[in-house]
Every structure is written in C-alpha cells, then in structure tokens.
Design a protein around this motif. Sequence first.
Motif, PDB file in Angstrom:
ATOM      1  N   TYR A 114       0.867  -1.035   0.273  1.00 54.06           N
ATOM      2  CA  TYR A 114       0.187   0.020   0.313  1.00 54.06           C
ATOM      3  C   TYR A 114       0.749   1.177  -0.295  1.00 54.06           C
ATOM      4  N   GLY A 115       1.624   0.802   0.519  1.00 56.42           N
ATOM      5  CA  GLY A 115       2.949   2.372   1.022  1.00 56.42           C
ATOM      6  C   GLY A 115       3.558   3.037  -0.390  1.00 56.42           C
ATOM      7  N   GLU A 116       3.751   1.416  -1.305  1.00 57.62           N
ATOM      8  CA  GLU A 116       4.448   1.392  -2.497  1.00 57.62           C
ATOM      9  C   GLU A 116       3.452   3.130  -3.727  1.00 57.62           C
ATOM     10  N   MET A 117       2.505   1.869  -3.395  1.00 55.90           N
ATOM     11  CA  MET A 117       0.704   2.183  -4.140  1.00 55.90           C
ATOM     12  C   MET A 117       1.250   3.927  -4.172  1.00 55.90           C
ATOM     13  N   ILE A 118       1.111   4.182  -3.145  1.00 58.19           N
ATOM     14  CA  ILE A 118       1.029   5.861  -2.943  1.00 58.19           C
ATOM     15  C   ILE A 118       2.068   6.487  -2.743  1.00 58.19           C
ATOM     16  N   LEU A 119       3.242   5.710  -2.746  1.00 56.72           N
ATOM     17  CA  LEU A 119       4.558   6.015  -3.611  1.00 56.72           C
ATOM     18  C   LEU A 119       4.429   6.613  -4.942  1.00 56.72           C
ATOM     19  N   THR A 228     -16.675   5.762  -9.724  1.00 54.89           N
ATOM     20  CA  THR A 228     -16.810   5.104  -9.141  1.00 54.89           C
ATOM     21  C   THR A 228     -17.127   4.058  -9.261  1.00 54.89           C
ATOM     22  N   PHE A 229     -16.784   3.611 -11.001  1.00 53.36           N
ATOM     23  CA  PHE A 229     -17.562   2.322 -11.660  1.00 53.36           C
ATOM     24  C   PHE A 229     -15.932   1.609 -11.212  1.00 53.36           C
ATOM     25  N   PHE A 230     -14.802   2.378 -11.102  1.00 55.28           N
ATOM     26  CA  PHE A 230     -12.904   1.766 -11.242  1.00 55.28           C
ATOM     27  C   PHE A 230     -13.366   1.655  -9.429  1.00 55.28           C
ATOM     28  N   THR A 231     -13.735   2.451  -8.476  1.00 52.29           N
ATOM     29  CA  THR A 231     -13.779   2.247  -7.537  1.00 52.29           C
ATOM     30  C   THR A 231     -14.765   0.490  -7.164  1.00 52.29           C
ATOM     31  N   ILE A 232     -15.594  -0.296  -7.798  1.00 50.76           N
ATOM     32  CA  ILE A 232     -16.411  -1.072  -7.794  1.00 50.76           C
ATOM     33  C   ILE A 232     -15.238  -1.588  -7.870  1.00 50.76           C
ATOM     34  N   LEU A 233     -15.066  -1.398  -9.180  1.00 48.63           N
ATOM     35  CA  LEU A 233     -13.959  -3.135  -9.581  1.00 48.63           C
ATOM     36  C   LEU A 233     -13.025  -3.036  -8.952  1.00 48.63           C
ATOM     37  N   THR A 234     -12.200  -2.539  -8.149  1.00 49.57           N
ATOM     38  CA  THR A 234     -11.546  -2.515  -7.185  1.00 49.57           C
ATOM     39  C   THR A 234     -11.830  -3.443  -6.220  1.00 49.57           C
ATOM     40  N   PHE A 235     -13.054  -3.100  -5.171  1.00 49.98           N
ATOM     41  CA  PHE A 235     -13.553  -3.796  -4.665  1.00 49.98           C
ATOM     42  C   PHE A 235     -13.767  -5.210  -5.685  1.00 49.98           C
ATOM     43  N   ILE A 236     -14.133  -5.837  -6.471  1.00 48.66           N
ATOM     44  CA  ILE A 236     -14.341  -6.792  -6.508  1.00 48.66           C
ATOM     45  C   ILE A 236     -13.282  -7.703  -6.693  1.00 48.66           C
ATOM     46  N   PHE A 237     -12.176  -6.771  -7.874  1.00 52.69           N
ATOM     47  CA  PHE A 237     -11.014  -7.963  -8.198  1.00 52.69           C
ATOM     48  C   PHE A 237      -9.842  -7.795  -6.867  1.00 52.69           C
ATOM     49  N   SER A 242      -1.833 -10.426  -3.804  1.00 55.75           N
ATOM     50  CA  SER A 242      -2.147 -11.407  -4.920  1.00 55.75           C
ATOM     51  C   SER A 242      -2.230 -10.558  -6.055  1.00 55.75           C
ATOM     52  N   ASP A 243      -3.076  -9.999  -5.490  1.00 58.44           N
ATOM     53  CA  ASP A 243      -3.736  -8.678  -6.680  1.00 58.44           C
ATOM     54  C   ASP A 243      -4.240  -7.345  -6.462  1.00 58.44           C
ATOM     55  N   PHE A 244      -2.361  -7.707  -5.879  1.00 57.00           N
ATOM     56  CA  PHE A 244      -1.992  -5.705  -5.746  1.00 57.00           C
ATOM     57  C   PHE A 244      -2.055  -5.190  -7.114  1.00 57.00           C
ATOM     58  N   ILE A 245      -1.392  -5.360  -8.694  1.00 57.14           N
ATOM     59  CA  ILE A 245      -1.559  -4.734  -9.182  1.00 57.14           C
ATOM     60  C   ILE A 245      -2.638  -4.052  -9.924  1.00 57.14           C
ATOM     61  N   TYR A 246      -3.928  -4.744  -9.659  1.00 59.11           N
ATOM     62  CA  TYR A 246      -5.585  -3.830 -10.179  1.00 59.11           C
ATOM     63  C   TYR A 246      -5.428  -2.843  -9.541  1.00 59.11           C
ATOM     64  N   ALA A 247      -5.236  -2.393  -7.690  1.00 58.61           N
ATOM     65  CA  ALA A 247      -5.416  -1.266  -7.329  1.00 58.61           C
ATOM     66  C   ALA A 247      -4.896  -0.005  -8.015  1.00 58.61           C
ATOM     67  N   PRO A 248      -3.676   0.221  -8.721  1.00 50.45           N
ATOM     68  CA  PRO A 248      -3.374   1.611  -8.952  1.00 50.45           C
ATOM     69  C   PRO A 248      -3.486   1.255 -10.636  1.00 50.45           C
ATOM     70  N   LEU A 249      -3.776  -0.231 -10.786  1.00 52.01           N
ATOM     71  CA  LEU A 249      -4.057   0.181 -12.512  1.00 52.01           C
ATOM     72  C   LEU A 249      -5.809   0.965 -12.302  1.00 52.01           C
ATOM     73  N   PHE A 250      -6.361   0.300 -11.784  1.00 55.90           N
ATOM     74  CA  PHE A 250      -8.054   0.902 -11.433  1.00 55.90           C
ATOM     75  C   PHE A 250      -7.989   2.405 -11.537  1.00 55.90           C
ATOM     76  N   TYR A 251      -7.060   2.608 -10.673  1.00 59.57           N
ATOM     77  CA  TYR A 251      -6.824   3.876 -10.264  1.00 59.57           C
ATOM     78  C   TYR A 251      -6.934   4.755 -11.433  1.00 59.57           C
ATOM     79  N   SER A 252      -5.987   4.486 -11.929  1.00 57.71           N
ATOM     80  CA  SER A 252      -4.791   4.946 -13.112  1.00 57.71           C
ATOM     81  C   SER A 252      -6.217   4.998 -14.079  1.00 57.71           C
ATOM     82  N   LEU A 253      -6.893   4.022 -14.034  1.00 64.07           N
ATOM     83  CA  LEU A 253      -8.083   4.054 -15.496  1.00 64.07           C
ATOM     84  C   LEU A 253      -8.418   4.641 -15.575  1.00 64.07           C
ATOM     85  N   GLY A 254      -9.182   5.594 -14.175  1.00 64.96           N
ATOM     86  CA  GLY A 254     -10.222   5.987 -14.772  1.00 64.96           C
ATOM     87  C   GLY A 254     -10.180   7.528 -14.620  1.00 64.96           C
TER      88      GLY A 254
END
Length: 277
Positions: A114-119, A228-237, A242-254
């Motif tokens: 989480y710290g790496e993603m925030i950085l 909202t759309f990509f936040t929902i995807l974050t909660f789902i995926f 092991s799913d860490f990569i999806y968090a910054p991906l959905f953030y950026s795609l938004g």
Amino acid sequence: NVFLSTINSTIKNVLNGSLIHNNLYWNNGLNLDNSNFDSSFINYDPLLNTDYSLMQTSPAIDIGINSIEWNNYKLAKKRLIGNITSLSILQIFNYTLPLLLIPYLITVLSAELYGEMILAQALALYFVVIVDYGFTLSATRDIAVNRENKEKLSEIFSLVMTIKLFLLLVSFIVFILIISLFDKFNNYQEIYYICFIAVIGQALFPIWYFQGIEDMKYITIINISCKTFFTILTFIFVQSESDFIYAPLFYSLGFLLAGIWSLYIVYTKYNEKIIKQ
C-alpha cells in the motif's frame, strides 16, 4: 444615451447575453464594435443647441428608456447555482470516496504494498502539476473572455492542448529517467508506470475549458462516474495481496477514461478540435 463625435468605438464587446438598445449615434468613428444590439439602433443628427441641450425637434427626445433590463439574469443565476451545486457535489464525493476505499486497501494489502502504491501516486502527482502548467487559471480566463468568439476559442483550445501534450511527452521522458536511475523504484517499476497513466488522463481532461464556458456539470458527471466505476472494480477484483496490481491500475484507468470522455464531449457538443497554429 446619445453618442456624438467619438473618435474610436462608442461601445465595444457587449456580449454574453447583454444587449444594447435605445441609443442614438451620430458622427462617430465606429458606433458599435463586436457587440449585440437590437432594432432600436438610431443613427440620426441629435440636433443639439449651442449649450448641448436637445432642440425641441430632436429625434432623441422621448426615444429611450429610464431603466436597465437584465434579459438573461434568470438564466445566469440558474447557471451559477448549477455550477456551484455541481462542484459542491464533486468536492463531497472526493472527500467521501477515500473514506471507503483506503481502509479496505489497507486491510487487504500489506503496509509495504500500500505504501508503494501511495508513493507511486505521489510521484505521478508531481508530473500532473508540470503538465497542467497553470492552465487551470490562465486558460480558464482566456476561454471565459473569448467564449463568444468561436474562432478564438478553437485557437486557445488547440494551443493549450498542444502545449500540454508536449509537456506530457517531456514529463514521460523525465519519469523514465527517474525510475531507471534510482534503486528505490526498481522493485516495483510496473506500479510507477501504471500510475503515470493518471498523468495522461489529467493531461487530456480540459477542465479549464469547462470552467471557462461555465459548464461545470460535465466535470462532476465524468469524474463521479469514472471514479465510482473503477472503485467498484477495485472492491471486486482486489481481494488479496496477489491482486495488488489491480489497485493502481483501476486508479489510473479512472483518470484516463475521464480524460477521453471529456475530450469526446468537447469534440461532439462544442465542436472543438486541435487545429494547426
């Protein structure tokens, strides 16, 4: 009003819903310059006495009105209230969404991840500032001043977008150098590159254009819908580390989707396109 023997323009740049009427003009350099006026326009000799009072036969007698009419006051008030409401809703949303998402990510991901993603997001934010280059102030002002001049509006839009795309290219080159030269970023390079997608989205989003034409509802609709759309995807995926990569991906795609969507609206609704300077 009587305008007499003015060397240059008597009235200039009366636009944006304002209307000139019940005035008399005579022997001026230019009666009206780039202004809205109606059929009450009078161009006759006002027939003045030597003391500049009106002769009894003057065409200016009893021709005007003794009040100011604000024809578009209700429309302007409605637009102002709409813009304030839109931005208020967006501000509340921007404060509320992290309260839902951050606790979830902290629980699911490790403190390191989480710290790496925030950085990575913080580093990307520096480049957002560079690409914006103050256009949210300067370009907004220029758009507001020239919003009735379609040719000038297109010129401003094209120039600003061209400069932002150039700054985006330069920023990406600098970004690559930083990621490559500093060992700190070696372990999670893909996270940093994914977060840079948000910089691209911000560069594409012409928030300054919507602010200049005073149509802020699109800023709110686009941002809330995409986030909202990509936040929902974050909660789902994102269910484990092991799913860490999806968090910054959905953030950026938004941000990227918001930028593309906003340009689509500017191109289709307002018919703005990048033209050669």
